[in-house]
Design a protein around this motif. Structure first.
Motif, PDB file in Angstrom:
ATOM      1  N   ARG A  73      37.619  35.810  30.191  1.00  0.00           N
ATOM      2  CA  ARG A  73      37.341  34.436  30.622  1.00  0.00           C
ATOM      3  C   ARG A  73      37.497  34.252  32.127  1.00  0.00           C
ATOM      4  O   ARG A  73      38.221  33.369  32.603  1.00  0.00           O
ATOM      5  N   ILE A  74      36.806  35.118  32.856  1.00  0.00           N
ATOM      6  CA  ILE A  74      36.816  35.021  34.311  1.00  0.00           C
ATOM      7  C   ILE A  74      35.406  34.726  34.797  1.00  0.00           C
ATOM      8  O   ILE A  74      34.442  34.865  34.041  1.00  0.00           O
ATOM      9  N   THR A  75      35.276  34.318  36.047  1.00  0.00           N
ATOM     10  CA  THR A  75      33.970  34.008  36.609  1.00  0.00           C
ATOM     11  C   THR A  75      33.605  35.045  37.662  1.00  0.00           C
ATOM     12  O   THR A  75      34.461  35.724  38.214  1.00  0.00           O
ATOM     13  N   GLY A  76      32.323  35.130  37.943  1.00  0.00           N
ATOM     14  CA  GLY A  76      31.846  36.058  38.963  1.00  0.00           C
ATOM     15  C   GLY A  76      31.705  37.466  38.432  1.00  0.00           C
ATOM     16  O   GLY A  76      31.751  37.722  37.231  1.00  0.00           O
ATOM     17  N   ALA A  85      42.610  41.436  33.868  1.00  0.00           N
ATOM     18  CA  ALA A  85      42.100  41.022  35.174  1.00  0.00           C
ATOM     19  C   ALA A  85      43.275  40.678  36.086  1.00  0.00           C
ATOM     20  O   ALA A  85      44.213  39.996  35.678  1.00  0.00           O
ATOM     21  N   VAL A  86      43.221  41.178  37.297  1.00  0.00           N
ATOM     22  CA  VAL A  86      44.223  40.847  38.312  1.00  0.00           C
ATOM     23  C   VAL A  86      43.478  40.325  39.531  1.00  0.00           C
ATOM     24  O   VAL A  86      42.324  40.685  39.772  1.00  0.00           O
ATOM     25  N   HIS A  87      44.127  39.476  40.298  1.00  0.00           N
ATOM     26  CA  HIS A  87      43.517  38.930  41.509  1.00  0.00           C
ATOM     27  C   HIS A  87      43.654  39.944  42.632  1.00  0.00           C
ATOM     28  O   HIS A  87      44.732  40.496  42.849  1.00  0.00           O
ATOM     29  N   ASP A  88      42.543  40.211  43.328  1.00  0.00           N
ATOM     30  CA  ASP A  88      42.647  41.042  44.518  1.00  0.00           C
ATOM     31  C   ASP A  88      42.917  40.120  45.708  1.00  0.00           C
ATOM     32  O   ASP A  88      43.004  38.908  45.569  1.00  0.00           O
ATOM     33  N   GLY A  89      43.042  40.642  46.870  1.00  0.00           N
ATOM     34  CA  GLY A  89      43.407  39.855  48.042  1.00  0.00           C
ATOM     35  C   GLY A  89      42.379  38.827  48.469  1.00  0.00           C
ATOM     36  O   GLY A  89      42.696  37.875  49.181  1.00  0.00           O
ATOM     37  N   ASP A  90      41.124  38.966  48.046  1.00  0.00           N
ATOM     38  CA  ASP A  90      40.056  38.073  48.483  1.00  0.00           C
ATOM     39  C   ASP A  90      39.801  36.911  47.527  1.00  0.00           C
ATOM     40  O   ASP A  90      38.822  36.195  47.683  1.00  0.00           O
ATOM     41  N   GLY A  91      40.630  36.732  46.525  1.00  0.00           N
ATOM     42  CA  GLY A  91      40.428  35.664  45.556  1.00  0.00           C
ATOM     43  C   GLY A  91      39.489  36.036  44.429  1.00  0.00           C
ATOM     44  O   GLY A  91      39.169  35.211  43.587  1.00  0.00           O
ATOM     45  N   ASN A  92      39.041  37.278  44.389  1.00  0.00           N
ATOM     46  CA  ASN A  92      38.190  37.769  43.304  1.00  0.00           C
ATOM     47  C   ASN A  92      39.053  38.443  42.245  1.00  0.00           C
ATOM     48  O   ASN A  92      40.247  38.631  42.430  1.00  0.00           O
ATOM     49  N   HIS A  93      38.408  38.828  41.164  1.00  0.00           N
ATOM     50  CA  HIS A  93      39.119  39.521  40.087  1.00  0.00           C
ATOM     51  C   HIS A  93      38.786  41.003  40.105  1.00  0.00           C
ATOM     52  O   HIS A  93      37.659  41.395  40.395  1.00  0.00           O
TER      53      HIS A  93
END
Length: 106
Positions: A67-70, A21-29
């Motif tokens: 272990r990520i949310t959303g 999982a990497v963070h995109d620009g909007d704070g999502n994964h």
């Protein structure tokens, strides 16, 4: 030995793809294929088979394994599979050509 998050079968790591999982620009994964194996954080393992990918997405296995949310964006992984880059086992990772030798017996 690693476990595929799609079919839940155990396999040697060389026969599976690592996703992270990497963070995109909007704070999502966003879930991406880690072909070099050097992305930070937890990784999940997946057979290079579209059936395992679809099962993993349907079961939300990436969310639990990483272990990520959303709801993470899985479009990069789906694109990797649809472009045909994931067909067959990873095999030769050195970039050198492999040649099959045929031996005939009489």
């Amino acid at each position: 030995m690693r476990t595929c998050v799609g079919c839940r079968k155990r396999e040697l790591a060389v026969g599976l793809l690592r996703v992270a999982a990497v963070h995109d620009g909007d704070g999502n994964h966003a879930i991406t294929v880690d072909s070099a194996g050097n992305l930070p954080g937890r990784g999940a393992w997946l057979h290079p088979d579209q059936a395992c990918l679809h099962v993993a997405i349907r079961r939300r296995a990436f969310v639990r394994a990483l272990r990520i949310t959303g709801s993470p964006n899985t479009s990069a992984v789906v694109e990797f599979f649809t472009e045909g880059e994931a067909l067959g086992p990873p095999g030769n990772r050195t970039g050198s050509e492999e040649h099959e030798h045929t031996v005939k017996f009489r």
